[in-house]
Design a protein around this motif. Structure first.
Motif, mmCIF file in Angstrom:
data_model
loop_
_atom_site.group_PDB
_atom_site.id
_atom_site.type_symbol
_atom_site.label_atom_id
_atom_site.label_comp_id
_atom_site.label_asym_id
_atom_site.label_seq_id
_atom_site.Cartn_x
_atom_site.Cartn_y
_atom_site.Cartn_z
ATOM 1 N N LYS A 1 -0.465 4.594 -7.046
ATOM 2 C CA LYS A 1 -0.739 5.365 -6.197
ATOM 3 C C LYS A 1 -1.075 5.117 -4.408
ATOM 4 O O LYS A 1 -1.488 3.453 -4.177
ATOM 5 N N VAL A 2 -0.291 5.313 -3.496
ATOM 6 C CA VAL A 2 -0.280 5.279 -2.233
ATOM 7 C C VAL A 2 -1.360 4.937 -1.516
ATOM 8 O O VAL A 2 -2.825 5.880 -1.780
ATOM 9 N N ARG A 3 -1.599 3.969 -0.818
ATOM 10 C CA ARG A 3 -3.326 3.573 0.104
ATOM 11 C C ARG A 3 -3.172 3.608 1.212
ATOM 12 O O ARG A 3 -2.044 3.333 2.171
ATOM 13 N N GLU A 4 -4.292 4.044 1.777
ATOM 14 C CA GLU A 4 -4.118 3.665 3.577
ATOM 15 C C GLU A 4 -4.535 2.147 3.481
ATOM 16 O O GLU A 4 -5.225 1.269 3.105
ATOM 17 N N CYS A 5 -3.956 2.594 4.841
ATOM 18 C CA CYS A 5 -3.553 0.240 5.259
ATOM 19 C C CYS A 5 -4.324 0.368 6.480
ATOM 20 O O CYS A 5 -3.606 0.025 7.438
ATOM 21 N N CYS B 1 0.882 -1.113 -0.162
ATOM 22 C CA CYS B 1 -0.265 0.137 -0.136
ATOM 23 C C CYS B 1 0.752 1.506 -0.303
ATOM 24 O O CYS B 1 0.577 1.869 -0.415
ATOM 25 N N ALA B 2 1.640 1.582 1.084
ATOM 26 C CA ALA B 2 2.800 2.253 0.796
ATOM 27 C C ALA B 2 3.275 2.431 -0.078
ATOM 28 O O ALA B 2 4.064 3.865 -0.314
ATOM 29 N N GLU B 3 3.888 1.728 -0.920
ATOM 30 C CA GLU B 3 4.986 1.802 -2.688
ATOM 31 C C GLU B 3 4.209 2.460 -3.624
ATOM 32 O O GLU B 3 4.374 2.188 -4.304
ATOM 33 N N GLY B 4 2.669 1.833 -3.475
ATOM 34 C CA GLY B 4 1.662 2.516 -5.090
ATOM 35 C C GLY B 4 1.780 0.843 -5.222
ATOM 36 O O GLY B 4 1.293 1.434 -6.496
ATOM 37 N N PHE B 5 1.635 -0.495 -4.787
ATOM 38 C CA PHE B 5 1.202 -1.571 -5.184
ATOM 39 C C PHE B 5 -0.266 -1.980 -5.095
ATOM 40 O O PHE B 5 -0.119 -1.618 -3.944
ATOM 41 N N GLU B 6 -0.802 -1.889 -6.480
ATOM 42 C CA GLU B 6 -2.635 -2.264 -5.310
ATOM 43 C C GLU B 6 -2.661 -3.881 -5.892
ATOM 44 O O GLU B 6 -1.945 -4.812 -6.644
#
Length: 234
Positions: free
Chosen positions: A166-170, A137-142
């Motif tokens: 895209k950086v995502r919340e985890c 999530c932090a590295e932009g992998f979905e």
């Protein structure tokens, strides 16, 4: 003469194989006996494969299987640590299975060329799956798909990932269960039960050791997971 035998894969490797795109170039990191790349090459599912391992012994076993199943023209071996000896031209689909989640994350982090939307990462952590999800999530992998499987007496998650930047919340629910939180299959339910069981045992251990502050943190995490079905398992 090429033999037409097939290597039977256990449920863990079979699930990894199901995520590999047909006709792709494959890299299998930590290949051990090379069952996965040999199986996919033997049935024509991949056009080429690189089987890598950090140890010479497993690679010797891998080479023996490559010869035994007649796929020398499609599968080659590389002695290297993680992806360090793999070229970007070697692989579009990359399987990293049978390692800890933090080790898998470290391998990805030091390999810039996998940060590419044309590639697919198929990841099967043996431990610390939550740490791996948080890293992705932090590295932009979905994580575009995730499934659970039972192999032996244990339950595992396999993640299919693609880089989109895209950086995502985890949150805790996603960190501990990923996309399996929305999966009602027997395997996903068992996985959720395993995770909740581990959390309860961790909480009990912290309480016994007198660390009530940490125990409360994990209690809150467990509360977030309680609405996900799953019978507790060892």
């Amino acid at each position: 003469m090429t033999r037409k035998m097939q290597i039977p894969l256990d449920s863990r490797l079979a699930l990894c194989a199901s995520f590999v795109r047909k006709g792709t170039r494959l890299a299998d990191i930590g290949t051990d006996h090379a069952y996965l790349p040999v199986s996919l090459a033997a049935c024509g599912a991949v056009c080429s494969a690189v089987a890598s391992d950090i140890r010479k012994g497993p690679l010797e076993n891998a080479r023996a299987n490559i010869i035994r199943f007649g796929v020398e023209d499609k599968v080659r071996t590389v002695l290297c640590d993680g992806l360090d000896g793999i070229s970007p031209d070697d692989a579009l689909d990359i399987v990293i299975a049978g390692m800890g989640g933090e080790l898998i994350a470290a391998m990805i982090k030091r390999t810039p060329w996998v940060y590419d939307s044309s590639r697919r990462l198929i990841l099967q952590p043996m431990t610390r799956a939550g740490a791996l999800r948080a890293f992705l999530c932090a590295e932009g992998f979905e994580i575009i798909d995730e499934k659970a499987c039972v192999s032996g007496r244990k339950c595992y998650s396999v993640m299919l990932c693609v880089y989109d930047g895209k950086v995502r919340e985890c949150d805790s629910r996603y960190e501990y269960l990923g996309r399996l939180a929305e999966d009602s299959s027997d395997e996903a339910v068992r996985y959720a039960g395993m995770i909740k069981g581990k959390l309860k045992r961790k909480i009990n251990g912290l309480i016994k050791s007198g660390d009530s502050v940490s125990a409360e943190i994990y209690k809150k995490i467990l509360q977030e997971l309680e609405n996900v079905s799953g019978e507790e398992t060892e």
